[in-house]
Each structure stands twice: as structure tokens, then as C-alpha cells.
Design a protein around this motif. Structure first.
Motif, mmCIF file in Angstrom:
data_model
loop_
_atom_site.group_PDB
_atom_site.id
_atom_site.type_symbol
_atom_site.label_atom_id
_atom_site.label_comp_id
_atom_site.label_asym_id
_atom_site.label_seq_id
_atom_site.Cartn_x
_atom_site.Cartn_y
_atom_site.Cartn_z
ATOM 1 N N THR A 1 -34.037 4.804 -67.032
ATOM 2 C CA THR A 1 -33.056 4.318 -65.931
ATOM 3 C C THR A 1 -32.007 5.420 -65.707
ATOM 4 O O THR A 1 -31.159 5.129 -64.540
ATOM 5 N N GLU A 2 -31.946 6.273 -66.607
ATOM 6 C CA GLU A 2 -30.855 7.369 -66.239
ATOM 7 C C GLU A 2 -31.248 8.708 -66.419
ATOM 8 O O GLU A 2 -32.027 9.053 -67.043
ATOM 9 N N SER B 1 -25.836 12.475 -61.133
ATOM 10 C CA SER B 1 -26.490 11.440 -61.666
ATOM 11 C C SER B 1 -27.267 10.488 -60.954
ATOM 12 O O SER B 1 -26.965 10.302 -59.501
ATOM 13 N N CYS B 2 -28.497 9.843 -61.305
ATOM 14 C CA CYS B 2 -29.134 8.744 -60.497
ATOM 15 C C CYS B 2 -29.562 7.787 -61.667
ATOM 16 O O CYS B 2 -30.077 7.925 -62.735
ATOM 17 N N ARG B 3 -29.319 6.559 -61.366
ATOM 18 C CA ARG B 3 -29.615 5.484 -62.079
ATOM 19 C C ARG B 3 -30.493 4.609 -61.414
ATOM 20 O O ARG B 3 -30.609 4.285 -60.229
#
Lengths: 117, 108
Positions: free
Chosen positions: B69-70, B22-24
Motif C-alpha cells: 500500500t505504500e 508518495s502514493c498510498r
């Protein structure tokens, strides 16, 4: 084939300057931005800035402004990144990368800069 | 400055497993997001650009998704050569690019 070949490792004393080169081949140098990224030992990637090889225009991360200068010599398809007033925490591998609409597919091999008294 | 946060920092997995990283982003970056793989002593390798477009030569087991953003990077069946550190990068703000801190995939 596209290649970015960087200059060799450097050892510098605190307060000195270092200039890393990135020689491009296999494409028209002025058509693609060159970015500079560094990686301290055991750490992540940090964007430093970019240069437009056509115009020479640059953008740099705020933390490096005033201490980093990016230039290019279109006659030899080479980009340069100079860091002044070196500190021990500037010890890192410095990479150049070519940007395109398809992403940063091409990277230099990296240049280790060691800052030590 | 847009801050990119990756999770988890380290992931222990077995070959053949499916894994999702995951990357936010702290602010919307639309789909201006890339994923890179880095192995020790090597330069980063581009995997995904535009949040979901595989780079040339990247195996189909790598896929990216998300917007705003996700974001996620999925590896459908881990191969031995996939154990590495993975970074996301936003390029929405063209005068300030930022990377996440990385996710290390290690063998369980």
C-alpha cells in the motif's frame, strides 16, 4: 514505430453523443489492450475502461457503465469510445493508451470534447 | 474500488534537489503500480512500471519503490524538465484501474 492517432476535437450539446477514434499503427493491433482515460480541465486522470481488440471484450469503470461503449474495427486497427447522454461535466480531454506487460508506454495525443449548450 | 492517495498535492523545489513523492493505496496492490509524468498540453508519459522498473528511455535519476500500500517515486537531482505533475496508478484490479490525484512539482 508505435503510434496512436486520435480523432479531432468535438463540440457537442448536452444530451448528445460523441464517438472518439484511436487509430493504431506500428504493431499488431489485436495483441494489446487499449484503455481510455479522460482528464477534465485542470483535473487529474480518470480511467474509463478498456477493450481487448482481439475479442472485443470490454471492462469499464462503474460510473460509466450504461453510458460508454467501446468498440474496435480490426480491419483498420482502430478503437472507438462512444459516450452518450453527454453532460457539461463530460467536457474533458479523452486519451487512448496501449497497455502491455511493460506498462502504458504509448498514448494518443488526446481529443478535446466540449459539451456546451 | 481501490483509492490512490498522493502526497503532497504540490511540492516547491529547486533544481538539483532530491525529491520524494508518495502514493498510498487503500488496499494492497502488490507491486502493480505505475508512475506517470504529465506536462501541460501533453499526454502522460510512463516513468515506472511494476513499482520499481524504469520504462524505456527514462533517466536513471527516476526511481520507484514500495509494495502493498505504500509507494514512493524519487527524483535524485531535479532537472528543469522534471517540473510537471506526477500521477501514480494501480492496475492490481484488472477491471478497475485507478489513478492518484497527482502531485505537482513546481519551481521554488
Amino acid at each position: 514505430q508505435v503510434q496512436l492517432v486520435q480523432s479531432g476535437a468535438e463540440v457537442k450539446k448536452p444530451g448528445a453523443s460523441v464517438k472518439v477514434s484511436c487509430k493504431a499503427s506500428g504493431y499488431t493491433f489485436t495483441n494489446y489492450y487499449i484503455h481510455w482515460v479522460r482528464q477534465a480541465p485542470g483535473q487529474g486522470l480518470e480511467w474509463m475502461g478498456r477493450i481487448n481488440p482481439d475479442s472485443g471484450g470490454t471492462n469499464s469503470a462503474q460510473k460509466f457503465q450504461g453510458r460508454v461503449t467501446m468498440t474496435r474495427d480490426t480491419s483498420i486497427s482502430t478503437a472507438y469510445m462512444e459516450v452518450t447522454r453527454l453532460r457539461s461535466d463530460d467536457t474533458a480531454v479523452y486519451y487512448c493508451a496501449r497497455a502491455s506487460s511493460s506498462g502504458w508506454m504509448y498514448w494518443g495525443q488526446g481529443t478535446l470534447v466540449t459539451v456546451s449548450a | 474500488e481501490i483509492v490512490m492517495t498522493q502526497s503532497p498535492a504540490t511540492l516547491s523545489v529547486s533544481p538539483g534537489e532530491r525529491v520524494t513523492l508518495s502514493c498510498r493505496a487503500s488496499h494492497s496492490v502488490s507491486t502493480n503500480l505505475a508512475w506517470f509524468q504529465q506536462k501541460p498540453g501533453q499526454a502522460p508519459r510512463l516513468l515506472i512500471n511494476g513499482a520499481s522498473t524504469r520504462a524505456t528511455g527514462i533517466p536513471a535519476r527516476f526511481s520507484g519503490s514500495g509494495s502493498g500500500t505504500e509507494f514512493t517515486l524519487t527524483i535524485s537531482s531535479l532537472q528543469s524538465e522534471d517540473f510537471a505533475v506526477y500521477y501514480c496508478q494501480q492496475y492490481n484490479n484488472w477491471d478497475m484501474y485507478t489513478f492518484g490525484q497527482g502531485t505537482k512539482l513546481e519551481i521554488k
